[in-house]
Design an enzyme around this catalytic site. Structure first.
Site, mmCIF file in Angstrom:
data_model
loop_
_atom_site.group_PDB
_atom_site.id
_atom_site.type_symbol
_atom_site.label_atom_id
_atom_site.label_comp_id
_atom_site.label_asym_id
_atom_site.label_seq_id
_atom_site.Cartn_x
_atom_site.Cartn_y
_atom_site.Cartn_z
ATOM 1 N N ALA A 78 14.634 0.400 34.700
ATOM 2 C CA ALA A 78 13.504 -0.330 34.135
ATOM 3 C C ALA A 78 14.061 -1.263 33.073
ATOM 4 O O ALA A 78 15.232 -1.184 32.702
ATOM 5 C CB ALA A 78 12.474 0.628 33.540
ATOM 6 N N HIS B 145 10.940 5.741 27.495
ATOM 7 C CA HIS B 145 12.131 5.014 27.049
ATOM 8 C C HIS B 145 11.806 3.543 26.829
ATOM 9 O O HIS B 145 12.120 2.967 25.773
ATOM 10 C CB HIS B 145 13.231 5.175 28.107
ATOM 11 C CG HIS B 145 14.531 4.536 27.754
ATOM 12 N ND1 HIS B 145 15.620 5.258 27.330
ATOM 13 C CD2 HIS B 145 14.928 3.236 27.772
ATOM 14 C CE1 HIS B 145 16.631 4.437 27.105
ATOM 15 N NE2 HIS B 145 16.237 3.195 27.365
ATOM 16 N N GLU B 146 11.170 2.941 27.814
ATOM 17 C CA GLU B 146 10.890 1.502 27.709
ATOM 18 C C GLU B 146 9.859 1.216 26.622
ATOM 19 O O GLU B 146 9.970 0.210 25.903
ATOM 20 C CB GLU B 146 10.428 0.956 29.059
ATOM 21 C CG GLU B 146 11.370 1.224 30.215
ATOM 22 C CD GLU B 146 12.815 0.850 29.924
ATOM 23 O OE1 GLU B 146 13.055 -0.177 29.243
ATOM 24 O OE2 GLU B 146 13.716 1.594 30.364
ATOM 25 N N HIS C 193 11.341 1.187 23.232
ATOM 26 C CA HIS C 193 12.040 -0.074 22.973
ATOM 27 C C HIS C 193 11.115 -1.141 22.380
ATOM 28 O O HIS C 193 11.607 -2.085 21.747
ATOM 29 C CB HIS C 193 12.622 -0.624 24.274
ATOM 30 C CG HIS C 193 13.997 -0.134 24.584
ATOM 31 N ND1 HIS C 193 15.036 -0.144 23.685
ATOM 32 C CD2 HIS C 193 14.520 0.361 25.744
ATOM 33 C CE1 HIS C 193 16.128 0.314 24.257
ATOM 34 N NE2 HIS C 193 15.843 0.632 25.502
ATOM 35 N N GLU D 137 19.934 1.649 23.010
ATOM 36 C CA GLU D 137 19.688 2.517 24.161
ATOM 37 C C GLU D 137 19.726 3.998 23.793
ATOM 38 O O GLU D 137 18.951 4.800 24.320
ATOM 39 C CB GLU D 137 20.714 2.226 25.263
ATOM 40 C CG GLU D 137 20.619 0.820 25.842
ATOM 41 C CD GLU D 137 19.260 0.527 26.472
ATOM 42 O OE1 GLU D 137 18.508 1.479 26.781
ATOM 43 O OE2 GLU D 137 18.937 -0.651 26.650
#
Length: 860
Positions: free
Chosen positions: A269, A304-305, A308, A327
């Site tokens: 992704a 996770h995305e 961010h 990351e």
């Protein structure tokens, strides 16, 4: 900025705002565009230098104080290697606007601006256009200052053909119909952000109704006919947006969130602000047919995305050497969020598996520091590896556990406030946490970030005292580098749990550095756990008597994470040459009463390692299958063949599937194999009444033990898959058959284009790891090398080669080393070196242990 690094742009000119117009398919095989860029020159300059990779400039102009000066496109020079263009025009100090019109071709390796294809609901092939700009690919789509420190706003307009829709980073503000029936979609300006976060997707797409998440509209964008697979992602995404806004104490920084499922996508992704792109398998999912790991993986990636959006998009690294923190922190936060979203999944327990892979890489001579100098785009691409993500997340988790969750979070909030909408270095984070907590955070973390390797903590017991020392772990057969010869020292935060002979248990939080550390108790030490709850990134070494005592108390006094570590560290000791394979086999056989899924995953992994070690000796292979059956049967029998309790937790349900599969593939149990083939056949007709974990296991068993009829059935199931998870499950099962004539057909599917290029490298990796197809597949890779590297995304090449590490003959290792001496993989040079070293470690293990181990389990 000097010209010391030819890949870095001068800083005499900085962009502040882009107004970008794009028209995909306006030229054959590509797109047409125009961009206005507001810039500021800090001093008089005679030329403008920015990034351009493959674009043809068809027009250019400079606007200063309302006066426009045309620029002859033929005067613009392009440096293809540095991916830069130089515009020879004088700019005085102050603000200006640059205008470029351009044309470009769609990229054919799933980066930049590229096409993806899918089958429409009417069976016809359809196409969409999408982007993947990280790390340095925005320059393939429009001229720009394509470095993370050059933040700007982006106001984007996309003209799409009739019947198509477009989405981008910000909310749509207007639509205009064009003369030919198409539509121009105009989007609001974004916040200031880096070019690698710009995104747009255009195609005949469907969009879910928005979910209001405290004022933020959340939608899923997908190809037609898959709307019924969006509910889970919407639920997970809404939870994550609220979780992160609370954790960071900062509202979501954009004006909307679209999560977009792309049929062809090289990565998992991508965290484009407000326009997050995913592989379909990680976003479109049916909870009724997906396994718990598939659901967890989807939740992890969504989390996770979305993490961010704050850590990466709002606060961004200044240059790609800081990518690890971007990351690693998102990986750490994904697990925090998943653990809150589904506590019953025990996400931190499950983290052991991925941390193991980081341990194994860090025990090599070819490991690297988490942070290192990045010069070129290839260097930046090479940072997307196990050390950036898993080791990075592990050391962040270690720091959080050492400081305490509340104190750590306050430090993170301070860092976010201080650096919002800007760029930061790694040290800025440590300094913010240190200022908030008063602890020597930078000193501790510098020892983990700027040197490679994993510490091995030795624990010795002497009466009332425990003595801890550290050394660098190295695997036998691996490379010995100068860094490994020099004594490495880490500042290791440790939680040590100590039980005394009088029955009391205490926990000690200490910082182990270069000198031995002594913990003194009273009443004599009974047993000790060096790394309580696995909170630190270390392996532990105990004496034989200590290990025996820990095994005795494991079920009553050790947590699943700690029991996992006992098994995991024991196998690492085998690789290091300190423990025999037979001794490890005894540990596995003694674990028959284990009931935790994560521990069992490591036990099954150990059985698989031993099974591979026994290959080539038929009596030993048969004896190893018997050992596997004896180890697995008690727990599998207790769980029963099917779920009977509606209150059974997801991890237990998945454990049944794991053990069922291991009993068939490693235990070679004929009854299980027959049952699996029947279940797989039933599941292809109607999977609604079969538990997803057991069905997935049945598919794996059928592949491993199947024939050509099974292969043909499996291929048909792959082509007719109802969900992305089914598609991937059946596709990878094709690579697990034990007949290379069948595996050769899989290799041909790749060449024929039947397997998407996003998946091809991973299929080859599976073929290389399959003993039945390893050597023919390696020959295939060598013979078709040029074809494969032109076919697959560059990021997939080194991942494809990962399976080489399991081919454990010296001839194969020497052949691989010779081949890559003349066929380098620049974007994955360090990872490739690690793969080849892991192969040498595997060779050394076989040469050291094969005969001895086979003689123990199958004497005579």
């Amino acid at each position: 900025m000097t010209s010391e690094n030819p890949y870095r742009l001068p800083t005499t000119i900085t962009p502040g705002a882009y107004r970008l117009e794009l028209e995909p398919w306006a030229v054959d095989g590509g797109f047409r565009g125009a961009v206005e860029i507001d810039v500021v020159a800090e001093a008089d300059v005679a030329e403008v230098v920015c990034n351009n990779d493959g674009l043809t400039i068809t027009g250019a102009a400079l606007v200063t104080d309302g006066a426009e000066t045309a620029i002859d496109p033929s005067s613009i020079t392009i440096d293809d290697e540095a991916e830069r263009m130089t515009v020879p025009i004088l700019l005085g100090a102050g603000p200006h606007t640059l205008r470029f019109s351009f044309e470009g071709a769609f990229n054919d390796q799933l980066v930049g601006f590229y096409e993806s294809t899918f089958t429409g609901t009417d069976g016809s092939e359809q196409r969409l256009a999408t982007t993947q700009f990280e790390a340095t690919h925005a320059r393939k789509s429009f001229p720009c200052w394509d470095e993370p420190a050059f933040k700007a706003t982006f106001e984007i307009a996309i003209t799409a053909p009739e019947g198509m829709v477009a989405v981008s980073n910000a909310a749509e503000v207007a639509r205009e119909t064009t003369d030919d029936g198409g539509t121009t979609f105009r989007f609001a300006p974004t916040m200031v952000m880096s070019t690698y976060l710009v995104a747009y997707v255009i195609g005949e797409l469907e969009i879910t109704d928005p979910v209001d998440v405290d004022g933020v509209p959340l939608r899923i964008v997908h190809v037609p006919g898959k709307g019924h697979l969006t509910d889970f992602a919407l639920e997970a995404g809404a939870f994550a947006l609220r979780y992160f806004a609370d954790y960071f104490d900062i509202p979501y920084p954009g004006d909307k969130v679209d999560m977009i499922a792309i049929p062809d996508f090289a990565f998992g992704a991508m965290e484009n602000l407000g326009c997050i792109t995913f592989r379909e398998v990680l976003l479109l999912i049916d909870p009724n047919t997906a396994t718990q790991p598939e659901l967890q993986r989807a939740a992890d990636v969504i989390n996770h995305e979305l993490a961010h959006m704050w850590f990466g998009d709002l606060v961004t690294m200044a240059w790609w050497n800081g990518l690890w923190l971007n990351e690693a922190f998102a990986t750490f936060m994904e697990m925090r969020c998943t653990d809150a979203f589904r506590p019953e999944w025990q996400r931190w327990v499950d983290f052991g598996l991925s941390r193991t892979a980081a341990f194994d890489t860090d025990a090599l001579g070819n490991t690297r520091p988490i942070e290192f100098e990045v010069v070129s785009p290839e260097d930046a691409e090479g940072m997307f590896d196990i050390l950036t993500y898993e080791k990075g997340a592990a050391v962040v988790r270690m720091l959080e556990q050492h400081l305490g969750e509340d104190r750590f979070r306050e430090g993170i909030r301070r860092y976010m406030r201080d650096n919002a909408y800007g760029n930061a270095e790694t040290t800025d984070l440590w300094d913010a946490i240190e200022a908030e907590t008063g602890d020597p955070v930078r000193r501790i973390m510098d020892s983990w970030i700027f040197q490679g390797g994993v510490p091995l903590v030795h624990c010795s017991i002497d009466g009332d005292s425990i003595v801890l020392t550290q050394e660098r772990l190295r695997y036998e057969g691996g490379d010995v580098t100068d860094e490994m010869i020099d004594a490495a020292v880490w500042a290791i935060p440790l939680a040590v749990r100590v039980a005394t002979l009088d029955g009391s248990i205490t926990e000690h939080r200490v910082l182990l550095e270069d000198e031995p550390l002594t913990i003194t108790g009273t009443g004599g030490v009974d047993w000790a756990v060096v790394n309580a709850e696995g909170s630190s990134f270390v392996r532990a070494a105990y004496g034989a008597e200590q290990l025996d005592r820990l095994a005795e108390v494991a079920s009553t006094h050790l947590s699943p994470v700690e029991r996992y570590a006992l098994v995991d560290d024991a196998w690492a000791s085998v690789l290091a040459g300190s423990t025999s394979a037979a001794a490890f086999s005894n540990l596995v056989e003694a674990s028959v009463n284990e009931r935790d899924r994560s521990v069992w995953q490591r036990l099954i992994g150990g059985l698989r390692n031993l099974d591979r070690l026994a290959q080539g000796n038929t009596p030993a292979e048969e004896a190893m299958a018997a050992i596997a059956r004896d180890a697995i049967r008690p727990t599998l029998t207790e769980l029963g063949p099917v779920k009977t309790d509606d209150d059974e937790d997801d991890r237990t349900t998945q454990l049944r599937g794991d053990l069922f599969r291991a009993m068939g593939t490693l235990g070679d149990d004929p009854d299980v194999i027959d049952q699996a083939k029947q279940l797989a056949a039933d599941g292809r007709r109607d999977a609604s009444d079969i538990d997803a974990a057991v069905l997935a296991a049945a598919v794996g068993i059928t592949a491993a033990k199947g024939d050509e009829v099974d292969f043909v059935d499996m291929m048909a199931a792959w082509r007719a898959a109802a969900t992305p998870q089914d598609e991937i499950r059946y596709l990878y099962a094709l690579a697990e058959f034990a007949d290379d004539q069948l595996l050769a057909r899989v290799r041909q599917l790749i060449l024929d284009g039947d397997i998407r290029t996003q998946n091809g490298p991973y299929v080859i990796r599976a073929l290389l790891a399959n003993p039945a197809g390893a050597e023919p597949t390696w020959s295939f890779v060598k013979e078709r090398w040029d074809e494969l590297i032109s076919l697959f995304p560059s990021s997939g090449i080194v991942r494809m080669l990962d399976g080489l590490s399991t081919i454990d003959s010296r001839e194969a290792a020497e052949d691989a080393a010779a081949f890559f001496a003349s066929h380098p993989v620049p974007q994955g040079a360090k990872t490739l070196a690690q793969i080849l070293e892991r192969q040498r470690v595997a060779v050394a293990l076989r040469e050291r242990e094969h005969a001895r181990f086979c003689g123990v389990i199958a004497p005579g």
